[in-house]
Design a protein around this motif. Structure first.
Motif, PDB file in Angstrom:
ATOM      1  N   PHE A  73      -3.263   3.680  -9.659  1.00 17.41           N
ATOM      2  CA  PHE A  73      -2.837   2.313  -9.962  1.00 17.41           C
ATOM      3  C   PHE A  73      -1.336   2.158  -9.742  1.00 17.41           C
ATOM      4  O   PHE A  73      -0.870   1.170  -9.175  1.00 17.41           O
ATOM      5  N   SER A  74      -0.569   3.121 -10.176  1.00 20.00           N
ATOM      6  CA  SER A  74       0.881   3.089 -10.046  1.00 20.00           C
ATOM      7  C   SER A  74       1.313   3.134  -8.582  1.00 20.00           C
ATOM      8  O   SER A  74       2.168   2.358  -8.147  1.00 20.00           O
ATOM      9  N   LYS A  75       0.726   4.055  -7.805  1.00 19.83           N
ATOM     10  CA  LYS A  75       1.085   4.204  -6.388  1.00 19.83           C
ATOM     11  C   LYS A  75       0.776   2.944  -5.590  1.00 19.83           C
ATOM     12  O   LYS A  75       1.607   2.464  -4.833  1.00 19.83           O
ATOM     13  N   PHE A  76      -0.444   2.424  -5.732  1.00 20.80           N
ATOM     14  CA  PHE A  76      -0.818   1.245  -4.969  1.00 20.80           C
ATOM     15  C   PHE A  76      -0.046   0.010  -5.420  1.00 20.80           C
ATOM     16  O   PHE A  76       0.257  -0.861  -4.617  1.00 20.80           O
ATOM     17  N   GLY A  77       0.277  -0.062  -6.696  1.00 23.65           N
ATOM     18  CA  GLY A  77       1.101  -1.165  -7.174  1.00 23.65           C
ATOM     19  C   GLY A  77       2.476  -1.146  -6.551  1.00 23.65           C
ATOM     20  O   GLY A  77       3.008  -2.176  -6.130  1.00 23.65           O
ATOM     21  N   ALA A  78       3.068   0.041  -6.428  1.00 27.56           N
ATOM     22  CA  ALA A  78       4.399   0.179  -5.852  1.00 27.56           C
ATOM     23  C   ALA A  78       4.385   0.004  -4.332  1.00 27.56           C
ATOM     24  O   ALA A  78       5.244  -0.671  -3.770  1.00 27.56           O
ATOM     25  N   GLU A  79       3.415   0.611  -3.655  1.00 27.25           N
ATOM     26  CA  GLU A  79       3.372   0.586  -2.197  1.00 27.25           C
ATOM     27  C   GLU A  79       2.915  -0.754  -1.628  1.00 27.25           C
ATOM     28  O   GLU A  79       3.398  -1.178  -0.584  1.00 27.25           O
ATOM     29  N   HIS A  80       1.959  -1.395  -2.297  1.00 33.27           N
ATOM     30  CA  HIS A  80       1.346  -2.604  -1.747  1.00 33.27           C
ATOM     31  C   HIS A  80       1.572  -3.842  -2.611  1.00 33.27           C
ATOM     32  O   HIS A  80       0.996  -4.893  -2.324  1.00 33.27           O
ATOM     33  N   ASN A  81       2.356  -3.702  -3.676  1.00 32.37           N
ATOM     34  CA  ASN A  81       2.650  -4.824  -4.573  1.00 32.37           C
ATOM     35  C   ASN A  81       1.368  -5.450  -5.120  1.00 32.37           C
ATOM     36  O   ASN A  81       1.176  -6.666  -5.078  1.00 32.37           O
ATOM     37  N   LEU A  82       0.482  -4.596  -5.659  1.00 33.03           N
ATOM     38  CA  LEU A  82      -0.805  -5.038  -6.186  1.00 33.03           C
ATOM     39  C   LEU A  82      -0.840  -4.929  -7.702  1.00 33.03           C
ATOM     40  O   LEU A  82      -0.194  -4.067  -8.289  1.00 33.03           O
ATOM     41  N   ASN A  83      -1.628  -5.791  -8.320  1.00 30.55           N
ATOM     42  CA  ASN A  83      -1.918  -5.678  -9.744  1.00 30.55           C
ATOM     43  C   ASN A  83      -3.117  -4.760  -9.927  1.00 30.55           C
ATOM     44  O   ASN A  83      -3.887  -4.527  -8.993  1.00 30.55           O
ATOM     45  N   ARG A  84      -3.307  -4.257 -11.132  1.00 29.24           N
ATOM     46  CA  ARG A  84      -4.444  -3.377 -11.418  1.00 29.24           C
ATOM     47  C   ARG A  84      -5.778  -4.075 -11.159  1.00 29.24           C
ATOM     48  O   ARG A  84      -6.750  -3.433 -10.794  1.00 29.24           O
ATOM     49  N   THR A  85      -5.828  -5.382 -11.349  1.00 28.69           N
ATOM     50  CA  THR A  85      -7.069  -6.118 -11.146  1.00 28.69           C
ATOM     51  C   THR A  85      -7.437  -6.216  -9.666  1.00 28.69           C
ATOM     52  O   THR A  85      -8.576  -6.519  -9.343  1.00 28.69           O
ATOM     53  N   GLN A  86      -6.498  -5.943  -8.774  1.00 32.78           N
ATOM     54  CA  GLN A  86      -6.756  -6.006  -7.338  1.00 32.78           C
ATOM     55  C   GLN A  86      -7.168  -4.649  -6.771  1.00 32.78           C
ATOM     56  O   GLN A  86      -7.417  -4.536  -5.590  1.00 32.78           O
ATOM     57  N   ILE A  87      -7.233  -3.626  -7.614  1.00 33.12           N
ATOM     58  CA  ILE A  87      -7.611  -2.279  -7.178  1.00 33.12           C
ATOM     59  C   ILE A  87      -8.888  -1.889  -7.883  1.00 33.12           C
ATOM     60  O   ILE A  87      -8.989  -1.970  -9.109  1.00 33.12           O
ATOM     61  N   GLU A  88      -9.886  -1.490  -7.104  1.00 34.80           N
ATOM     62  CA  GLU A  88     -11.170  -1.048  -7.659  1.00 34.80           C
ATOM     63  C   GLU A  88     -11.360   0.423  -7.339  1.00 34.80           C
ATOM     64  O   GLU A  88     -11.456   0.802  -6.167  1.00 34.80           O
ATOM     65  N   ILE A  89     -11.404   1.258  -8.355  1.00 36.06           N
ATOM     66  CA  ILE A  89     -11.638   2.685  -8.178  1.00 36.06           C
ATOM     67  C   ILE A  89     -13.132   2.922  -8.377  1.00 36.06           C
ATOM     68  O   ILE A  89     -13.681   2.631  -9.436  1.00 36.06           O
ATOM     69  N   SER A  90     -13.787   3.431  -7.324  1.00 35.97           N
ATOM     70  CA  SER A  90     -15.231   3.620  -7.415  1.00 35.97           C
ATOM     71  C   SER A  90     -15.617   5.037  -7.788  1.00 35.97           C
ATOM     72  O   SER A  90     -16.682   5.261  -8.370  1.00 35.97           O
ATOM     73  N   GLU A  91     -14.746   6.015  -7.470  1.00 36.75           N
ATOM     74  CA  GLU A  91     -15.128   7.406  -7.722  1.00 36.75           C
ATOM     75  C   GLU A  91     -13.894   8.285  -7.898  1.00 36.75           C
ATOM     76  O   GLU A  91     -12.896   8.133  -7.196  1.00 36.75           O
ATOM     77  N   VAL A  92     -13.951   9.189  -8.881  1.00 38.84           N
ATOM     78  CA  VAL A  92     -12.925  10.198  -9.098  1.00 38.84           C
ATOM     79  C   VAL A  92     -13.659  11.536  -9.192  1.00 38.84           C
ATOM     80  O   VAL A  92     -14.484  11.735 -10.069  1.00 38.84           O
TER      81      VAL A  92
END
Length: 58
Positions: free
Chosen positions: A36-55
């Motif tokens: 969440f932190s990386k994609f927020g910084a790199e792509h200027n995204l909010n957590r609601t715009q990122i969907e994690i399907s598998e870890v």
């Protein structure tokens, strides 16, 4: 620390873009937070715009 592979998708102008990233973290929850932190910084995204399907621990 363990190696985790995190996959999912994030919102772009053209729709949804899939991703797969490997990350070192203490546990699965920390791996999610790093993504969440990386994609927020790199792509200027909010957590609601990122969907994690598998870890997956490697």
């Amino acid at each position: 620390m363990s190696q985790f592979t995190v996959s999912g998708q994030f919102k772009t102008r053209d729709g949804m873009q899939t991703f797969t990233r490997s990350i070192d973290a203490v546990n699965e929850n920390v791996a999610r937070e790093h993504i969440f932190s990386k994609f927020g910084a790199e792509h200027n995204l909010n957590r609601t715009q990122i969907e994690i399907s598998e870890v997956v621990a490697e």
